[in-house]
Motif scaffolding. Structure first.
Motif, PDB file in Angstrom:
ATOM      1  N   ASP A 283       0.835  -1.205   0.000  1.00 46.02           N
ATOM      2  CA  ASP A 283       0.000   0.000   0.000  1.00 46.02           C
ATOM      3  C   ASP A 283       0.871   1.257   0.000  1.00 46.02           C
ATOM      4  N   VAL A 284       1.928   1.233   0.806  1.00 44.30           N
ATOM      5  CA  VAL A 284       2.834   2.383   0.861  1.00 44.30           C
ATOM      6  C   VAL A 284       3.588   2.522  -0.450  1.00 44.30           C
ATOM      7  N   GLU A 285       3.977   1.385  -1.029  1.00 41.13           N
ATOM      8  CA  GLU A 285       4.684   1.435  -2.305  1.00 41.13           C
ATOM      9  C   GLU A 285       3.786   1.971  -3.414  1.00 41.13           C
ATOM     10  N   GLY A 286       2.492   1.673  -3.355  1.00 41.48           N
ATOM     11  CA  GLY A 286       1.565   2.228  -4.338  1.00 41.48           C
ATOM     12  C   GLY A 286       1.525   3.753  -4.249  1.00 41.48           C
ATOM     13  N   LEU A 287       1.551   4.278  -3.025  1.00 43.58           N
ATOM     14  CA  LEU A 287       1.593   5.727  -2.842  1.00 43.58           C
ATOM     15  C   LEU A 287       2.891   6.313  -3.416  1.00 43.58           C
ATOM     16  N   GLY A 288       4.023   5.626  -3.172  1.00 35.73           N
ATOM     17  CA  GLY A 288       5.303   6.110  -3.702  1.00 35.73           C
ATOM     18  C   GLY A 288       5.321   6.127  -5.212  1.00 35.73           C
ATOM     19  N   ALA A 289       4.750   5.050  -5.848  1.00 38.34           N
ATOM     20  CA  ALA A 289       4.713   4.998  -7.314  1.00 38.34           C
ATOM     21  C   ALA A 289       3.842   6.119  -7.874  1.00 38.34           C
ATOM     22  N   PHE A 290       2.723   6.423  -7.189  1.00 38.73           N
ATOM     23  CA  PHE A 290       1.856   7.508  -7.642  1.00 38.73           C
ATOM     24  C   PHE A 290       2.608   8.843  -7.599  1.00 38.73           C
ATOM     25  N   MET A 291       3.334   9.091  -6.531  1.00 37.79           N
ATOM     26  CA  MET A 291       4.052  10.376  -6.406  1.00 37.79           C
ATOM     27  C   MET A 291       5.217  10.476  -7.379  1.00 37.79           C
ATOM     28  N   GLN A 292       5.804   9.358  -7.752  1.00 36.31           N
ATOM     29  CA  GLN A 292       6.826   9.376  -8.792  1.00 36.31           C
ATOM     30  C   GLN A 292       6.209   9.733 -10.143  1.00 36.31           C
ATOM     31  N   ARG A 293       5.030   9.221 -10.394  1.00 35.35           N
ATOM     32  CA  ARG A 293       4.367   9.471 -11.680  1.00 35.35           C
ATOM     33  C   ARG A 293       3.917  10.924 -11.789  1.00 35.35           C
ATOM     34  N   PHE A 294       3.497  11.502 -10.664  1.00 39.00           N
ATOM     35  CA  PHE A 294       3.036  12.889 -10.659  1.00 39.00           C
ATOM     36  C   PHE A 294       3.985  13.719  -9.781  1.00 39.00           C
TER      37      PHE A 294
ATOM     38  N   ILE B 119       9.937   5.567   3.929  1.00 42.62           N
ATOM     39  CA  ILE B 119       9.908   4.690   2.752  1.00 42.62           C
ATOM     40  C   ILE B 119       9.781   5.523   1.481  1.00 42.62           C
ATOM     41  N   LEU B 120       8.929   6.548   1.516  1.00 41.12           N
ATOM     42  CA  LEU B 120       8.770   7.401   0.336  1.00 41.12           C
ATOM     43  C   LEU B 120      10.076   8.103  -0.025  1.00 41.12           C
ATOM     44  N   LYS B 121      10.789   8.577   0.969  1.00 41.71           N
ATOM     45  CA  LYS B 121      12.029   9.318   0.711  1.00 41.71           C
ATOM     46  C   LYS B 121      13.177   8.388   0.316  1.00 41.71           C
ATOM     47  N   ASN B 122      13.317   7.281   1.030  1.00 42.72           N
ATOM     48  CA  ASN B 122      14.492   6.431   0.835  1.00 42.72           C
ATOM     49  C   ASN B 122      14.349   5.454  -0.328  1.00 42.72           C
ATOM     50  N   LYS B 123      13.146   4.916  -0.537  1.00 45.03           N
ATOM     51  CA  LYS B 123      12.969   3.913  -1.583  1.00 45.03           C
ATOM     52  C   LYS B 123      12.529   4.539  -2.899  1.00 45.03           C
ATOM     53  N   PHE B 124      11.733   5.631  -2.829  1.00 49.06           N
ATOM     54  CA  PHE B 124      11.187   6.218  -4.047  1.00 49.06           C
ATOM     55  C   PHE B 124      11.777   7.597  -4.356  1.00 49.06           C
ATOM     56  N   ASN B 125      12.749   8.035  -3.552  1.00 48.33           N
ATOM     57  CA  ASN B 125      13.458   9.306  -3.783  1.00 48.33           C
ATOM     58  C   ASN B 125      12.494  10.499  -3.897  1.00 48.33           C
ATOM     59  N   ILE B 126      11.427  10.468  -3.103  1.00 45.75           N
ATOM     60  CA  ILE B 126      10.509  11.597  -3.063  1.00 45.75           C
ATOM     61  C   ILE B 126      11.157  12.706  -2.221  1.00 45.75           C
TER      62      ILE B 126
ATOM     63  N   THR C 191       1.904  16.337  -3.689  1.00 42.87           N
ATOM     64  CA  THR C 191       2.402  16.388  -2.312  1.00 42.87           C
ATOM     65  C   THR C 191       1.506  15.518  -1.449  1.00 42.87           C
ATOM     66  N   VAL C 192       2.001  15.170  -0.256  1.00 39.03           N
ATOM     67  CA  VAL C 192       1.229  14.287   0.611  1.00 39.03           C
ATOM     68  C   VAL C 192       1.376  14.743   2.064  1.00 39.03           C
ATOM     69  N   VAL C 193       0.286  14.628   2.797  1.00 38.27           N
ATOM     70  CA  VAL C 193       0.291  14.823   4.251  1.00 38.27           C
ATOM     71  C   VAL C 193      -0.030  13.469   4.876  1.00 38.27           C
ATOM     72  N   ILE C 194       0.909  12.939   5.652  1.00 38.26           N
ATOM     73  CA  ILE C 194       0.749  11.631   6.281  1.00 38.26           C
ATOM     74  C   ILE C 194       0.384  11.860   7.742  1.00 38.26           C
ATOM     75  N   GLU C 195      -0.779  11.349   8.113  1.00 38.97           N
ATOM     76  CA  GLU C 195      -1.288  11.540   9.469  1.00 38.97           C
ATOM     77  C   GLU C 195      -1.184  10.226  10.237  1.00 38.97           C
ATOM     78  N   GLY C 196      -0.501  10.288  11.356  1.00 39.14           N
ATOM     79  CA  GLY C 196      -0.395   9.111  12.220  1.00 39.14           C
ATOM     80  C   GLY C 196      -1.352   9.216  13.395  1.00 39.14           C
ATOM     81  N   HIS C 197      -1.934   8.081  13.802  1.00 41.61           N
ATOM     82  CA  HIS C 197      -2.915   8.053  14.895  1.00 41.61           C
ATOM     83  C   HIS C 197      -2.576   6.903  15.837  1.00 41.61           C
ATOM     84  N   ALA C 198      -3.130   6.978  17.031  1.00 41.95           N
ATOM     85  CA  ALA C 198      -2.909   5.937  18.037  1.00 41.95           C
ATOM     86  C   ALA C 198      -4.231   5.635  18.740  1.00 41.95           C
ATOM     87  N   SER C 199      -4.271   4.477  19.356  1.00 46.84           N
ATOM     88  CA  SER C 199      -5.458   4.103  20.132  1.00 46.84           C
ATOM     89  C   SER C 199      -5.369   4.715  21.518  1.00 46.84           C
ATOM     90  N   ASN C 200      -6.534   4.868  22.138  1.00 42.44           N
ATOM     91  CA  ASN C 200      -6.608   5.556  23.424  1.00 42.44           C
ATOM     92  C   ASN C 200      -6.319   4.584  24.558  1.00 42.44           C
TER      93      ASN C 200
END
Length: 359
Positions: A262-273, A307-314, A277-286
């Motif tokens: 799933d993360v790699e799909g996001l990286g491939a999309f950003m390489q194509r376009f 992963i986006l920066k290191n594997k896909f050079n974003i 830009t992307v905003v990644i939101e992290g969440h936790a359980s209460n």
């Protein structure tokens, strides 16, 4: 060592002489690549060290004469060879202190005042003693026709192997051999041809004739530029919330192996376009301490960003990662299902799209 006062006075007067004289009839271009010869008389003024020293036989100021042969390399630069006979006498007893001077000079004619030139060179003397000196000077040359000119020149002679500073003033006549190269008459411009009115053809009706239209058959409702191509404007548009559905183990920021795609799909999309830009939101359980959960959510967001920066050079400038801790739960409640749903990543992607400008 002081400069000879007479030398300074003559050097200062030479530019005034150039303005006072009638304008030259010869330009710098007329002299280019021509040989010249000169005859001159010279008033020579030895340094006071020579006039007061027995080593120089108390040499006195006196007259001399000489010849020069040179060549105009360009409109500004020339070289010449010089020989001068120095008819000197002893101030003590009137005996002869004759000698010769010979050497080479380089001449630079000022661009805006081609009649005025600077001169510098190297000379050898054999009067009283054999010595070598370099000279610098200033001169003015006035041509009366294409060949004949009168000139005046002042020089300072600085000893190299002996310490002295002599001065000399030349007055002479120059003859430039040959004649200037004939100047080609300018070629007359051809008469303009009568314009021929051609029928204007605009096949796609966009207002740009086919002869200048680089984009045939543009849609009728599109605005076009001067070349007949559709005009586009760029807009930033949200692609949508991409729920990567990464469910993290309790108290873990490691992406499960079955969710890496799933993360790699996001990286491939950003390489194509590349404008996206992307905003990644992290969440936790209460569960547990809210401050700790905030840091845990940040680590989860950063694990995706890495992963986006290191594997896909974003580029990092295209990625923003932020942790929200337990402040934005997807599912309310304190059940196991709610906790599992809230341990997640959400990515909001924005890309640049081009839309045609309509008429």
């Amino acid at each position: 060592m002081k400069l000879n006062k007479t030398f300074l006075a003559v050097a200062a007067a030479l530019p005034l002489f150039s303005f006072a004289a009638n304008a030259n009839t010869v330009t710098a271009a007329d002299l280019k690549e021509r040989v010249f010869g000169s005859l001159f008389g010279e008033y020579y003024m030895p340094d006071t060290k020579k006039t007061e020293s027995p080593d120089w036989n108390y040499m006195e100021k006196d007259w001399g004469y000489g010849v020069e042969l040179g060549y105009y390399l360009t409109e500004q630069w020339a070289i010449r060879a010089e020989y001068a006979r120095m008819e000197m006498q002893s101030k003590l007893d009137g005996s002869d202190v004759n000698g010769n001077r010979y050497g080479l000079d380089v001449m630079y004619h000022l661009p805006q005042l081609s009649s005025v030139y600077l001169v510098g060179g190297l000379k050898r003397f054999d009067a009283a003693q054999n010595t070598t000196a370099f000279n610098v000077g200033l001169g003015y040359k006035h041509f009366f026709n294409q060949n004949f000119a009168l000139y005046a020149e002042a020089n300072r002679y600085q000893g190299i192997d002996e310490s002295y500073g002599d001065a000399g003033i030349k007055l002479g006549m120059t003859y430039a051999f040959g004649s200037p190269a004939a100047k080609a008459a300018p070629t007359p411009a051809p008469a303009p041809a009568a314009p021929v009115q051609a029928a204007v053809v605009d096949s796609d009706g966009d207002g740009v004739p086919d002869s200048a239209d680089k984009c045939a058959n543009t849609p009728a409702n599109h605005k076009v530029d001067a070349t007949g191509c559709s005009i586009f404007e760029e807009k930033m548009a949200a692609v949508g919330d991409v729920d990567i559905e990464v469910r993290f183990a309790f108290d873990s920021a490691a992406i499960p192996a079955n969710k890496i795609s799933d993360v790699e799909g996001l990286g491939a999309f950003m390489q194509r376009f590349p404008e996206s830009t992307v905003v990644i939101e992290g969440h936790a359980s209460n569960i547990g301490n809210p401050t700790y959960n905030m840091r845990l959510s940040e680590r989860r967001a950063n694990s995706v960003a890495d992963i986006l920066k290191n594997k896909f050079n974003i580029a990092p400038s295209r990625i923003k990662s932020v942790g929200y801790g337990v402040t934005r739960p997807r599912v309310e409640g304190n059940t196991s299902a709610a906790h599992a749903a809230n341990q997640r990543i959400e990515a909001k992607v924005t890309a640049t799209i081009k839309e045609p400008v309509l008429r």
